[in-house]
Design an enzyme around this catalytic site. Sequence first.
Site: not given
Ligand code: UT7
Length: 313
Positions: A115, A240, A270
Amino acid sequence: MSAIKAEIKGIGINIPQRVLTNKDLEKFLDTSDEWITTRTGIKERHIAEEWEKASDVALPAAKEAIENAGLTPRDIDAVIVATSTPDMTFPSTACFLADKLGCPKPMAFDISAACSGFIYGLTIANSFVKSGQFENVLVVGAEVFSQIIDWNDRSTAVIFGDGAGAVVVSKSDGESDILSAVMKSDGSHWGSLYCPVGEKLRMRGRETFKLAIKSMEMASNKALQQAGLQIEDIKIIIPHQANIRIINALAERMELPEDKVYSNIHKYGNTSAASIPIAFYEAWKEGKISKGDYILLTAFGGGLTWGSIVLKF
Ligand code: UT7
């Protein structure tokens, strides 16, 4: 410091027509529009056709940037394509693009910096122009992430989209210039975000999230310092587009009002290396960037890689 100045002389984008909304994703993934919107800010993304390669998506963006610069493909001395989804392992996507554009035998190569690829490319183009080596360098961020997404993995499938953005970096006769560039990497965190050859993308989202904010803030402060500017001098930050919560947290840490930090993530998701030039183009079209403004670009991605650029438009 070089007496030669380097400016962004032209800019163009290309967004594939096919739209994939959060509602569409709900049909085949255990996810919801509500989760995606609140956790990422994304409402929809665009997806290239299966036959479209990165160079195909790049081509209209590059044509527009060259035309917008008042140049023709014959004037382009070097073509740099930043992509994590190249047409082939080799030849480079840049070679395919240069041929499709009809550039007569330019230097052409790809950059793999995920990215951060576009700002790495802009930094290289700046150095090429400032050294006197080249007069006009085409820098393109072009991605077809839809082709490396695991469409069964809800944690990544909802995030990425396809698109391309291009700029022509040229020798500047006026005040416009690329003033500073701080580019970094740390390979020890490679496992946060990666894609093995021939396989699908993997990401540890939470880990990446935290590192992204800290790294972009540090690089941005350093780039400002190197340019001899304060944050108040900056008209707008083009970060970004990875997650609206990352963008808002960056704005908060840098004590910037949200309207000084551009975002269009709701429309495209993204788009990796394409996200900054697409956002730059749209901010410019919306009248948020004018000639003479100081602009800060900052990115973060797999590698890990990150960096910031300060320029006078
Ligand atoms: O471009 C290069 C760099 N990339 C980035 O900078 C990405 C950075 N990361 C992010 O943007 C975020 O971490 C994400 C959007 C990928 C994820 O968001 P989060 O708030 O960090 O969620 P998480 O991974 O901590 O997951 C929270 C919960 C989990 O469920 P439990 O374990 O709390 O029951 C996941 O399983 O959300 C769940 N989950 C979803 N639920 C519904 C993860 N993806 C989804 C989804 N729909 N698509």
